[in-house]
Design an enzyme around this catalytic site. Structure first.
Site, PDB file in Angstrom:
ATOM      1  N   CYS A 114       1.116  -1.162   0.130  1.00 15.43           N
ATOM      2  CA  CYS A 114       0.157  -0.058   0.168  1.00 15.43           C
ATOM      3  C   CYS A 114       1.121   1.142  -0.036  1.00 15.43           C
ATOM      4  O   CYS A 114       0.757   2.088  -0.803  1.00 15.43           O
ATOM      5  CB  CYS A 114      -1.069   0.014   1.117  1.00 15.43           C
ATOM      6  SG  CYS A 114      -2.061   1.917   1.421  1.00 15.43           S
ATOM      7  N   CYS A 115       2.088   1.381   0.757  1.00 19.70           N
ATOM      8  CA  CYS A 115       2.058   2.644   0.523  1.00 19.70           C
ATOM      9  C   CYS A 115       3.706   2.978  -0.282  1.00 19.70           C
ATOM     10  O   CYS A 115       4.296   3.905  -1.026  1.00 19.70           O
ATOM     11  CB  CYS A 115       4.216   2.563   2.205  1.00 19.70           C
ATOM     12  SG  CYS A 115       3.176   2.575   3.478  1.00 19.70           S
ATOM     13  N   CYS A 200      -2.993   5.169   9.498  1.00 20.75           N
ATOM     14  CA  CYS A 200      -1.730   4.311  10.057  1.00 20.75           C
ATOM     15  C   CYS A 200      -1.207   5.229  11.160  1.00 20.75           C
ATOM     16  O   CYS A 200       0.050   4.638  11.388  1.00 20.75           O
ATOM     17  CB  CYS A 200      -0.719   4.367   9.049  1.00 20.75           C
ATOM     18  SG  CYS A 200      -1.864   3.213   7.674  1.00 20.75           S
ATOM     19  N   CYS A 225       8.003   4.269   5.786  1.00 20.64           N
ATOM     20  CA  CYS A 225       7.157   4.099   4.699  1.00 20.64           C
ATOM     21  C   CYS A 225       7.824   3.627   3.098  1.00 20.64           C
ATOM     22  O   CYS A 225       7.615   2.560   2.462  1.00 20.64           O
ATOM     23  CB  CYS A 225       6.694   4.675   4.639  1.00 20.64           C
ATOM     24  SG  CYS A 225       6.804   5.999   3.803  1.00 20.64           S
TER      25      CYS A 225
HETATM   26  S1  SF4 Z   1       0.776   4.626   4.922  1.00 16.16           S
HETATM   27 FE1  SF4 Z   1      -0.218   3.216   5.879  1.00 16.16          FE
HETATM   28  S2  SF4 Z   1      -2.806   4.026   4.260  1.00 16.16           S
HETATM   29 FE2  SF4 Z   1      -0.870   5.126   3.798  1.00 16.16          FE
HETATM   30  S3  SF4 Z   1       0.386   4.463   2.117  1.00 16.16           S
HETATM   31 FE3  SF4 Z   1       1.015   3.809   4.161  1.00 16.16          FE
HETATM   32  S4  SF4 Z   1      -0.371   1.824   4.357  1.00 16.16           S
HETATM   33 FE4  SF4 Z   1      -0.875   2.756   3.434  1.00 16.16          FE
END
Ligand code: SF4
Length: 233
Positions: A114-115, A200, A225
């Site tokens: 996701c990141c 998050c 991230c």
């Molecule tokens: S911080 Fe959470 S919602 Fe944002 S990109 Fe990363 S995993 Fe996805």
């Protein structure tokens, strides 16, 4: 080149470092903001002294409402364009279709996926063709960041990375913001010291690590991230 940059900036103020970098990397210096307190200091310096460094932001689509309000306040106060990069539509639609909106809670791999889609890939586009990346990183933000430098060469991105506030303490940051009446995220008064995506990020208690509120459900110490680690998935 790296040693020359370090030597030339050693006695310069933070704003002077930014101006010098803008001159050396004319048209190829970019500052990425997440609208955190450190980034607000740098945004103010760039705008206050009209330093020709492009300001860009990554809109993951999952940011706090408070963060969008800071972005709006910055636009109104400084009247300067902020280029916003968003996730690739196809990648995001595939992720949501296959894994839903909360896949990041299920595993570290899912979270990194996701990141990557929401942050790292848009960042790669923002940095593409640039030679110098300005950030609001400070040494005390995490153990990993304490090993960085004020001016360094990022092997992963193959570009120079400049962290003008690297030696600043949080008190210095807040003093600058208050003295210069710079807008900042109201969540900072609610225990949020490192603010990323809303699902998050949570507040931290006094004495906790700066990044303890990021991906708090993960039992590791990485707490990055991928933006300041590697451009790979
Ligand atoms: S911080 Fe959470 S919602 Fe944002 S990109 Fe990363 S995993 Fe996805």
């Amino acid at each position: 080149m790296l040693e020359k940059l370090k030597e030339a900036t050693i006695h310069k103020t933070e704003a002077e470092v930014l101006a010098y970098i803008a001159d050396v990397f004319s048209g190829q210096a970019v500052f990425t903001t997440s609208f955190g307190v450190e980034d607000q200091v740098i945004t103010d310096m760039i705008c206050r002294y009209n330093i020709p460094i492009q300001i860009v932001a990554i809109d993951t689509g999952r940011l706090f409402e408070e963060t969008y309000k800071v972005q709006d306040a910055v636009r109104k106060k400084y009247k300067k364009d902020i280029k916003v990069y968003a996730p690739d539509t196809k990648d995001l639609e595939a992720l949501l279709a296959q894994k839903g909106p909360y896949s990041f809670y299920e595993s570290i791999e899912n979270r990194k996926e996701c990141c990557y889609i929401r942050k790292v890939a848009p960042l790669n586009r923002a940095l593409s063709g640039k030679a110098c990346w300005v950030t609001g990183i400070r040494s005390e933000q995490s153990a990993g960041r304490s090993g960085m430098e004020k001016i360094q060469y990022d092997e992963s991105y193959k570009m120079y990375k400049v962290n003008p506030l690297y030696d600043w303490q949080m008190a210095d940051v807040m003093h600058y913001l208050e003295t210069n009446e710079v807008p900042y995220n109201s969540l900072h008064h609610k225990g949020y010291v490192s603010i990323g995506c809303a699902p998050c990020t949570r507040a931290v208690k006094p004495g906790e690590d700066f990044r303890a509120g990021r991906w708090w459900w993960e039992n590791n110490t990485g707490k990055e991230c991928g933006l300041h680690e590697s451009r790979k998935k």
